[in-house]
Design a protein around this motif. Structure first.
Motif, short mmCIF file in Angstrom:
data_model
loop_
_atom_site.label_atom_id
_atom_site.label_comp_id
_atom_site.label_asym_id
_atom_site.label_seq_id
_atom_site.Cartn_x
_atom_site.Cartn_y
_atom_site.Cartn_z
N MET A 63 43.10 46.72 37.30
CA MET A 63 43.46 45.34 36.95
C MET A 63 43.42 44.31 38.01
O MET A 63 43.68 44.84 39.20
CB MET A 63 45.25 45.50 36.56
CG MET A 63 45.46 46.40 35.35
SD MET A 63 44.71 45.82 33.90
CE MET A 63 45.91 44.24 33.85
N VAL A 64 43.00 43.26 37.67
CA VAL A 64 42.83 42.09 38.64
C VAL A 64 43.35 40.95 38.16
O VAL A 64 43.95 40.85 37.01
CB VAL A 64 41.12 41.98 38.95
CG1 VAL A 64 40.60 43.06 39.66
CG2 VAL A 64 40.44 41.52 37.77
N ARG A 65 43.83 39.78 39.29
CA ARG A 65 44.37 38.83 38.88
C ARG A 65 43.24 37.54 39.02
O ARG A 65 42.84 37.41 40.29
CB ARG A 65 45.48 38.72 39.60
CG ARG A 65 46.49 37.47 39.42
CD ARG A 65 47.79 37.37 40.09
NE ARG A 65 47.54 37.20 41.45
CZ ARG A 65 47.45 35.61 42.03
NH1 ARG A 65 47.51 34.79 41.27
NH2 ARG A 65 47.11 35.95 43.26
N GLU A 71 46.59 34.84 35.78
CA GLU A 71 46.37 35.85 34.47
C GLU A 71 45.95 37.15 35.06
O GLU A 71 44.88 37.11 35.89
CB GLU A 71 45.46 35.06 33.55
CG GLU A 71 45.05 36.08 32.46
CD GLU A 71 43.64 35.57 31.62
OE1 GLU A 71 43.42 36.02 30.42
OE2 GLU A 71 43.05 34.53 31.92
N GLN A 72 46.21 38.14 34.54
CA GLN A 72 45.80 39.52 34.84
C GLN A 72 44.90 39.88 33.71
O GLN A 72 45.27 39.84 32.54
CB GLN A 72 46.93 40.29 35.04
CG GLN A 72 47.70 40.36 36.48
CD GLN A 72 48.47 41.28 36.84
OE1 GLN A 72 48.75 42.29 36.03
NE2 GLN A 72 48.75 41.48 38.23
N LYS A 74 41.77 43.42 32.63
CA LYS A 74 41.35 44.57 32.99
C LYS A 74 39.85 44.31 33.31
O LYS A 74 39.09 43.86 32.81
CB LYS A 74 41.21 45.63 31.97
CG LYS A 74 40.91 46.99 32.39
CD LYS A 74 40.98 48.16 31.19
CE LYS A 74 42.41 48.13 30.81
NZ LYS A 74 42.61 49.10 29.85
#
Length: 95
Positions: A63-65, A71-72, A74
């Motif tokens: 998971m990144v932002r 917003e997060q 995948k």
């Protein structure tokens, strides 16, 4: 910090070390790049004695932002090229 060496400067230095012409040195440099690219792309590693090891590392899905929106999402698994510098090179730079 010194200015990075260009490909032309590298070819000239290689030709001088090899006691060969620039065309031969350029071909040798291009061949070395092709060999390293092929080996690492295939999942292997290449060790350049006195310089370091070039290899490919797989990163898992995570998971990144987005820093702009918060917003997060995948991010799919991917591969990353890594370089580990040889101790001999580190020591020669710090000497």
């Amino acid at each position: 910090m010194a200015k990075p060496m260009t490909k032309t400067e590298l070819v000239n230095a290689l030709a001088e070390k090899m006691e060969a012409d620039k065309k031969t040195a350029s071909a040798a440099l291009d061949a070395l790049g092709d060999i390293i690219t092929g080996a690492v792309a295939a999942g292997g590693a290449v060790t350049l004695p006195g310089v370091g090891k070039i290899y490919c590392r797989e990163r898992p899905e995570r998971m990144v932002r987005n820093p702009a929106t918060g917003e997060q999402f995948k991010k799919e698994a991917d591969k990353q090229v890594k370089v580990t510098i040889a101790k001999a090179l580190k020591d020669s730079v710090n000497a």
